[in-house]
Write a protein that holds these residues in place. Structure first.
Motif, PDB file in Angstrom:
ATOM      1  N   UNK A  25       0.837  -1.204   0.000  1.00 34.77           N
ATOM      2  CA  UNK A  25       0.000   0.000   0.000  1.00 34.77           C
ATOM      3  C   UNK A  25       0.872   1.254   0.000  1.00 34.77           C
ATOM      4  N   UNK A  26       1.839   1.305   0.909  1.00 38.23           N
ATOM      5  CA  UNK A  26       2.707   2.479   1.013  1.00 38.23           C
ATOM      6  C   UNK A  26       3.529   2.682  -0.253  1.00 38.23           C
ATOM      7  N   UNK A 362      -9.838   4.759  -0.134  1.00 36.69           N
ATOM      8  CA  UNK A 362      -9.096   3.522  -0.357  1.00 36.69           C
ATOM      9  C   UNK A 362      -8.220   3.165   0.843  1.00 36.69           C
ATOM     10  N   UNK A 363      -7.547   4.160   1.408  1.00 32.07           N
ATOM     11  CA  UNK A 363      -6.689   3.905   2.564  1.00 32.07           C
ATOM     12  C   UNK A 363      -7.528   3.548   3.792  1.00 32.07           C
ATOM     13  N   UNK A 364      -8.724   4.124   3.905  1.00 30.58           N
ATOM     14  CA  UNK A 364      -9.645   3.741   4.979  1.00 30.58           C
ATOM     15  C   UNK A 364     -10.017   2.261   4.831  1.00 30.58           C
ATOM     16  N   UNK A 365     -10.331   1.847   3.616  1.00 29.59           N
ATOM     17  CA  UNK A 365     -10.668   0.442   3.355  1.00 29.59           C
ATOM     18  C   UNK A 365      -9.491  -0.474   3.676  1.00 29.59           C
ATOM     19  N   UNK A 366      -8.279  -0.038   3.301  1.00 26.10           N
ATOM     20  CA  UNK A 366      -7.099  -0.844   3.599  1.00 26.10           C
ATOM     21  C   UNK A 366      -6.905  -0.970   5.109  1.00 26.10           C
ATOM     22  N   UNK A 367      -7.239   0.088   5.848  1.00 23.47           N
ATOM     23  CA  UNK A 367      -7.170   0.028   7.304  1.00 23.47           C
ATOM     24  C   UNK A 367      -8.116  -1.019   7.870  1.00 23.47           C
ATOM     25  N   UNK A 368      -9.320  -1.108   7.294  1.00 23.05           N
ATOM     26  CA  UNK A 368     -10.281  -2.111   7.744  1.00 23.05           C
ATOM     27  C   UNK A 368      -9.756  -3.519   7.448  1.00 23.05           C
TER      28      UNK A 368
END
Length: 380
Positions: A25-26, A362-368
């Motif tokens: 992701x990063x 998208x980053x919120x979803x990746x956090x989940x």
């Protein structure tokens, strides 16, 4: 050698956290920032007198999104379906109705941009696209409905039950944004398909959704016109952007012209840092760079798949499935549009295209998803 009971008791159980997914992701976010600067610096200098104008804004949203991702990854995802202490309402229920409110407001007070109302103006913070937040709501809410009664999906009426819950959100989005409604529909169907033991009725559902989608395409003038442009991209004036994108892809060759050396981004491809950014990647980094990017997406999707099948409960697995469907569909549609495989539509390339709402969601979803991975217990 056989292990004794004492050896078994000494084994340490710990929470699993997918650092491979976090690294991917990063890396994609950082690569996206590099490409946004490469594709936008010329126009940013010409219009705003600052070559890093778009880079600075995107970096701000990306940084905020990463912080949100890390924070969300530390929250147990099962809290979303538990009643809040005082008001006794589940967070996902609040999110569902909040998205309904936003989608209604955007149709009433949203600014008209290129003939569509898709954004809410937040003043100095820029514009916010509520349909992006709705994707999270649909993932969490659909997974919850299915989680409550998964066996009902073995019958067609069980699937219709899920559709009825999601239809209000879909209906408000499809009025102005068919492509986003399509992605949300795919997310919903993917979650139901994975949870259902009976798959045959999905063929009938696919035909029904296809027929309904055709009505929204062929009976809306500007959408049907896109098909005409797609079939005659060389001669239609509105096919200019796609044609220039194809020129960029063709001129890149195997290894590209080099980072920052694109010619098509110099005004030939309008807003090349947005949905058409993949064509500039092909021009500057060649087919090798484009293939490497696709491999990164495949690895990212693979990691999410591993988390989905190893989740501790059905709800976590379905959430990861929804995020996987969202990411995969968006990548496929964007690349297909840029290569003129399908008619043009406005879908950004995940983590790469310019857009604050898109990258933060998208980053919120990746956090989940990382939160789901954090609940998987393994042996050290």
């Amino acid at each position: 050698m056989a292990r004794t009971a004492g050896d078994v008791n000494k084994r340490k159980i710990h929470s699993y956290y997918d650092y491979s997914l976090l690294f991917l992701i990063l890396f994609l976010v950082c690569f996206g920032l590099v490409m946004i600067y490469s594709t936008s610096s010329y126009n940013a200098q010409r219009i705003y007198g600052n070559p890093t104008h778009f880079l600075e804004k995107q970096a701000l949203f990306a940084g905020a999104g990463i912080l949100i991702m890390i924070f969300v990854s530390k929250i147990d995802y099962r809290l979303y379906i538990k009643n809040l202490p005082i008001i006794r309402i589940k967070p996902i229920t609040l999110l569902y109705f909040f998205c309904l409110l936003l989608q209604t407001l955007v149709l009433i007070i949203g600014p008209d941009v290129k003939g569509s109302r898709r954004w809410i103006d937040l003043g100095p913070l820029g514009r916010f696209q509520p349909s992006e937040l709705t994707k999270i709501a649909v993932i969490l809410f659909t997974a919850y409905i299915v989680y409550l009664a998964p066996k009902k999906l073995d019958k067609f009426l069980g699937f219709i039950r899920v559709v009825l819950f999601i239809t209000p959100l879909l209906g408000l989005i499809v009025i102005e944004n068919f492509s986003t409604a399509l992605i949300i529909g795919v997310i919903m169907v993917a979650i139901c398909f994975v949870a259902s033991k009976k798959k045959a009725y999905f063929i009938i559902s696919g035909l029904l959704f296809g027929a309904l989608g055709s009505i929204f395409v062929f009976f809306v003038s500007y959408r049907s016109e896109r098909i005409k442009v797609w079939l005659n991209v060389e001669t239609e004036p509105k096919g200019y952007q796609i044609l220039q994108g194809l020129y960029a892809i063709a001129s890149g060759g195997i290894f590209g012209k080099g980072l920052g050396e694109s010619m098509q981004k110099l005004g030939f491809i309008p807003e090349s840092h947005n949905d058409m950014i993949f064509s500039v990647i092909c021009e500057e980094l060649g087919l090798f760079g484009a293939f490497a990017l696709i491999v990164l997406y495949i690895l990212l999707i693979w990691r999410i798949f591993i988390i989905a099948i190893n989740a501790t409960d059905l709800y976590g697995g379905l959430i990861a499935t929804g995020v996987l469907a969202h990411l995969a569909t968006q990548v496929l549609i964007n690349i297909a549009v840029v290569t003129n495989t399908i008619p043009s539509t406005g879908i950004p390339l995940p983590f790469i295209s310019y857009g604050g709402s898109s990258i933060m969601v998208l980053l919120f979803e990746m956090g989940i998803v990382l939160s789901v991975s954090n609940q998987i217990k393994g042996e050290r």
